[in-house]
Design an enzyme around this catalytic site. Structure first.
Site, mmCIF file in Angstrom:
data_model
loop_
_atom_site.group_PDB
_atom_site.id
_atom_site.type_symbol
_atom_site.label_atom_id
_atom_site.label_comp_id
_atom_site.label_asym_id
_atom_site.label_seq_id
_atom_site.Cartn_x
_atom_site.Cartn_y
_atom_site.Cartn_z
ATOM 1 N N CYS A 17 0.860 -1.178 0.000
ATOM 2 C CA CYS A 17 0.000 0.000 0.000
ATOM 3 C C CYS A 17 0.899 1.232 0.000
ATOM 4 O O CYS A 17 2.113 1.133 0.217
ATOM 5 C CB CYS A 17 -0.912 -0.002 1.233
ATOM 6 N N HIS A 79 3.100 2.101 10.691
ATOM 7 C CA HIS A 79 2.114 1.819 11.740
ATOM 8 C C HIS A 79 1.925 2.980 12.718
ATOM 9 O O HIS A 79 0.939 3.025 13.436
ATOM 10 C CB HIS A 79 2.541 0.591 12.556
ATOM 11 N N CYS A 101 2.015 6.311 8.325
ATOM 12 C CA CYS A 101 1.029 6.419 7.248
ATOM 13 C C CYS A 101 0.085 7.589 7.546
ATOM 14 O O CYS A 101 -0.394 7.721 8.679
ATOM 15 C CB CYS A 101 0.241 5.117 7.154
ATOM 16 N N HIS A 129 -0.678 -5.156 18.442
ATOM 17 C CA HIS A 129 -0.268 -4.733 17.095
ATOM 18 C C HIS A 129 0.325 -3.333 17.179
ATOM 19 O O HIS A 129 -0.165 -2.470 17.920
ATOM 20 C CB HIS A 129 -1.475 -4.754 16.159
ATOM 21 N N GLU A 131 0.285 -0.688 15.302
ATOM 22 C CA GLU A 131 -0.632 0.429 15.068
ATOM 23 C C GLU A 131 -1.543 0.647 16.264
ATOM 24 O O GLU A 131 -1.761 1.786 16.706
ATOM 25 C CB GLU A 131 -1.489 0.178 13.819
ATOM 26 N N SER A 224 -1.590 -8.704 9.909
ATOM 27 C CA SER A 224 -3.035 -8.773 10.179
ATOM 28 C C SER A 224 -3.813 -8.660 8.878
ATOM 29 O O SER A 224 -4.768 -9.400 8.635
ATOM 30 C CB SER A 224 -3.457 -7.638 11.112
ATOM 31 N N ASN A 225 -3.388 -7.732 8.030
ATOM 32 C CA ASN A 225 -4.023 -7.529 6.737
ATOM 33 C C ASN A 225 -3.929 -8.799 5.888
ATOM 34 O O ASN A 225 -4.886 -9.184 5.211
ATOM 35 C CB ASN A 225 -3.342 -6.350 6.047
ATOM 36 N N SER A 267 1.486 -5.700 2.669
ATOM 37 C CA SER A 267 2.871 -5.720 3.148
ATOM 38 C C SER A 267 3.726 -6.711 2.358
ATOM 39 O O SER A 267 4.852 -7.012 2.751
ATOM 40 C CB SER A 267 2.900 -6.086 4.639
#
Length: 283
Positions: A17, A79, A101, A129, A131, A224-225, A267
């Site tokens: 991304c 993150h 981001c 996590h 983030e 996670s994504n 990622s």
């Protein structure tokens, strides 16, 4: 082409991304100039890409090590980070290369505003996590983080609550959580803070997955994504395999003349998917 004559296609919408591209571009630029750069945590949840950058001089450190570092440059990955990290950097004369981001930074600001307004904050996200740690830090760690609605069954909450989400969570699950909290009688202020570049993949991947006999989903195990998008693929094509590197490929996954689609997380580097494609074509 190998004996199996496999027809392999990479999903061109897969891969990094813009937030990850931005962080890696910044890291590579400084590595080119200085020869080394510290990074707080893995720059991306993909071991193959991390190893590539470490070979170029990237030095991964943990938060506990940051306190002992002085007069250096340290990259903050996409993150984002909690306020404590910025305070430590200031105290230790550390130059932060902030590659947070923009979507995450905006979310941090929104959560901070809610916290300053004395709202009771819930964050739908993965415990621990990077983030989520940064988001919770905006609330002095007072926000309640939960991965599953069942975690709130025995939690005493006020009538008025504010809901946020980690940017890479499933949109369907977020709205399911929202509906359940409303059904439980709470006065809910729900904020859809899911990144559209990620959520749009949820819509595009099903079409891709159904086009092929087999799907190879390439992702780091910590992503996670990646877990979310893998499940999207598997839901629409049961013959979907999760791998992190070419070492995990097995010829027995395929049949002669299979069509094979390769997809990845936000990622997952394109070079790794291309490497996987070449390996599959050799069978």
């Amino acid at each position: 082409m190998g004996d199996y004559q496999l027809q392999v296609t990479i999903d061109q919408d897969s891969g990094f991304c813009f937030g990850v591209v931005y962080a890696i571009d910044m890291a590579e630029e400084i590595l080119e100039e200085d020869g080394y750069l510290y990074c707080l945590g893995d720059i991306v949840h993909n071991d193959e890409e991390v190893e590539r950058l470490k070979a170029r001089g990237l030095r991964i450190i943990e938060h506990t090590q940051l306190k002992d570092l002085h007069n250096e440059k340290v990259l903050i990955r996409a993150h984002g980070e909690a306020p404590d990290t910025y305070r430590t950097a200031l105290e230790n004369n550390i130059t932060l290369i902030d590659a947070s981001c923009p979507v995450v930074l905006k979310l941090q600001n929104r959560i901070k505003t809610s916290y300053d307004s004395n709202e009771k904050i819930l964050i739908f996200g993965k415990h621990g996590h990077a983030e989520v740690v940064g988001l919770q830090g905006q609330t002095n760690d007072e926000a309640i983080v939960f991965q599953d609605i069942a975690e709130l069954d025995n939690v005493e909450l006020p009538h008025n609550i504010t809901l946020y989400s980690q940017t890479t969570k499933s949109m369907d699950k977020f709205y399911s959580v929202k509906d359940e909290l409303i059904a439980r009688g709470y006065a809910l202020k729900a904020n859809d803070t899911i990144c559209r570049q990620v959520s749009n993949r949820d819509k595009d991947l099903p079409k891709f997955a159904t086009r092929f006999d087999k799907i190879i989903f390439v992702s780091g195990k910590k992503s996670s994504n990646g877990k979310v998008l893998f499940e999207v693929c598997r839901k629409h094509n049961p013959n979907t395999y999760f791998i992190s590197s070419t070492d995990e490929l097995d010829k027995n996954m395929f049949a002669p003349n299979d069509t094979v689609g390769i997809a990845g997380a936000t990622s997952t580097p394109m070079w790794l998917m291309q490497k996987v494609k070449a390996a599959i074509e050799s069978f």
